[in-house]
Design a protein around this motif. Structure first.
Motif, short mmCIF file in Angstrom:
data_model
loop_
_atom_site.label_atom_id
_atom_site.label_comp_id
_atom_site.label_asym_id
_atom_site.label_seq_id
_atom_site.Cartn_x
_atom_site.Cartn_y
_atom_site.Cartn_z
N ARG A 79 0.50 -1.20 -0.20
CA ARG A 79 -0.19 0.26 -0.31
C ARG A 79 0.73 0.95 0.23
NH1 ARG A 79 -5.65 -0.04 -0.62
NH2 ARG A 79 -5.95 -1.64 -0.42
N GLN A 286 -9.94 -5.41 -0.10
CA GLN A 286 -11.36 -5.21 -1.21
C GLN A 286 -12.81 -3.78 -0.58
OE1 GLN A 286 -13.42 -8.17 -2.77
NE2 GLN A 286 -15.04 -6.93 -3.04
N ASP A 289 -10.83 -0.60 -0.30
CA ASP A 289 -11.07 -0.01 -1.64
C ASP A 289 -12.57 0.06 -1.72
OD1 ASP A 289 -8.43 -0.49 -2.17
OD2 ASP A 289 -8.43 -2.53 -3.29
#
Ligand SMILES: Cc1ncc(COP(=O)(O)O)c(C=O)c1O
Length: 387
Positions: A79, A286, A289
């Motif tokens: 990240r 996920q 996001d």
């Protein structure tokens, strides 16, 4: 419908945000949009990791497995393009406790510690509670918050500053400090031998097209005089598990930090903190996001609402965090009058800007990490009192 649209009743869950209002304000009709946690459930990966631990029913002392460190290392690499090794990672029960330990490890009573104004209130509290001299350099507003490098250099010299606590990204301003800004501030601290503690707890809540730069990636030499504090708790809505990481690459700084941790027996970590953090980093990508998309839409909604419905409240879109900084100065209210009007007339609880420093006078911080229906309700309430 997004998973984040689901309204979860947090009342009577021992929530600071929801369950302290009646005691503070003697009313039961207030909508809380203050404390920085989210009105969303944590990722499924975290919930099921807790569930399997609960199912075995024994809650004795635990170790921190290697797989925990692997998850932290992989998250930082993927990240944030940040390389950190297991022996450069210490654990603590929170980012604020780590700031307190840093103040004790790297300064002596009476030493000067520099922070910004405005900034997250515990920065100032920790410095003063530990009997260090609090020095503030005001950020100025040029559409967004900007550091005053000349003033910072003057203060560092005049006050013989030993430690600088940086908030990156910045709470309450939502700034993601650029590589160039970090380079300038790092060069200054290097020149005057100021140790830097970089609080990066908001590092994952950053909106396109901004990119987050960890302080130690801004320049290869910065690792020699700085430490990084971060956690999965803000990112994945796990504030209650009280867990955070400290990244220290300089062995002398690490030894000094560990010494203070051991002296205070603060090196043992809550099992739920370890399980929750590892599960979030391993299985929460996920979810994060999707969260970022939802938060971005909430920010756009709130921004447009103020522009169209309450243009006297000045607001800009944060580059990071789920917090927005609202400028109410056009109403010419005192800080007490402003807070009173929001509570008594709008029936919303925001964070008074003045608690972040003098620069926060006539401002408020709003937390938009809630279902859109709740956000709309809160904004309508504010508009009905100020229209
Ligand atoms: C900049 C900053 N640092 C630290 C914290 C709290 O961290 P912790 O709960 O790990 O002490 C917050 C919470 O809002 C924050 O905004």
């Amino acid at each position: 419908m997004s998973q984040f649209d689901q309204i979860i009743d947090r009342k009577n869950t021992q929530s600071v945000k929801w369950d302290t209002l009646e005691a503070s304000y003697h009313r039961n009709d207030l909508l809380p949009m203050w404390v920085a946690d989210m009105d969303f459930q944590a990722p499924e990966a975290v919930q099921s990791a807790f569930q399997s631990y609960l199912n075995q029913g024994v809650f004795g002392y635990t170790i921190v497995p290697d797989s925990f460190y692997d998850a932290v290392i992989a998250w930082q690499k993927k990240r944030h393009s940040f390389t950190v090794k297991k022996d450069e990672i210490l654990l603590s029960s929170g980012v604020v406790p780590s700031i307190a330990l840093s103040v004790q490890a790297y300064t002596h009573p009476g030493d000067a510690v520099l922070i910004h104004d405005p900034v997250y209130p515990p920065f100032a509290q920790v410095v003063e509670e530990n009997n260090r001299k609090l020095i503030r350099s005001q950020l100025y507003t040029d559409d967004k918050f900007v550091m005053d490098f000349a003033e910072m250099e003057r203060l560092i010299q005049e006050e013989d500053v030993k430690l600088f606590v940086l908030c990156n990204p910045h709470n309450p301003g939502g700034r993601v400090w650029s590589q160039a800004e970090l380079q300038r501030i790092g060069d200054l601290c290097k020149k005057y031998q100021v140790t830097v503690v970089s609080d990066e707890i908001h590092q994952d809540i950053v909106y396109q097209p901004e990119t987050f730069t960890t302080f130690q990636n801004a320049d290869p030499s910065f690792k020699d005089f700085s430490i990084i504090l971060t956690a999965a708790t803000k990112t994945f809505n796990l504030a209650g598990i009280k867990n955070s990481m400290v990244f220290i690459k300089n062995p002398d700084l690490k030894q000094a930090f560990e010494k203070i941790q051991k002296q205070n027996h603060q090196d043992e970590i809550n099992t739920f903190g370890v399980i929750g953090t590892q599960a979030a980093y391993e299985g929460g990508s996920q979810w994060l996001d999707e969260l970022l998309e939802y938060l971005q839409e909430n920010i756009n909604y709130a921004y447009n609402f103020f522009q169209n419905t309450l243009p006297n409240v000045k607001v800009s879109k944060p580059e990071a965090t789920y917090l927005m900084w609202l400028d109410f100065s056009a109403y010419h209210l005192s800080d007490n009058q402003l807070e009173d009007k929001l509570v008594q007339e709008a029936k919303v609880v925001l964070n008074p800007g003045i608690s972040y420093g003098e620069k926060g006078s006539q401002h408020m911080r709003i937390n938009i990490a809630c279902p859109r229906a709740t956000l709309k309700e809160g904004l309508e309430r504010i508009a009905s009192a100020f229209r």
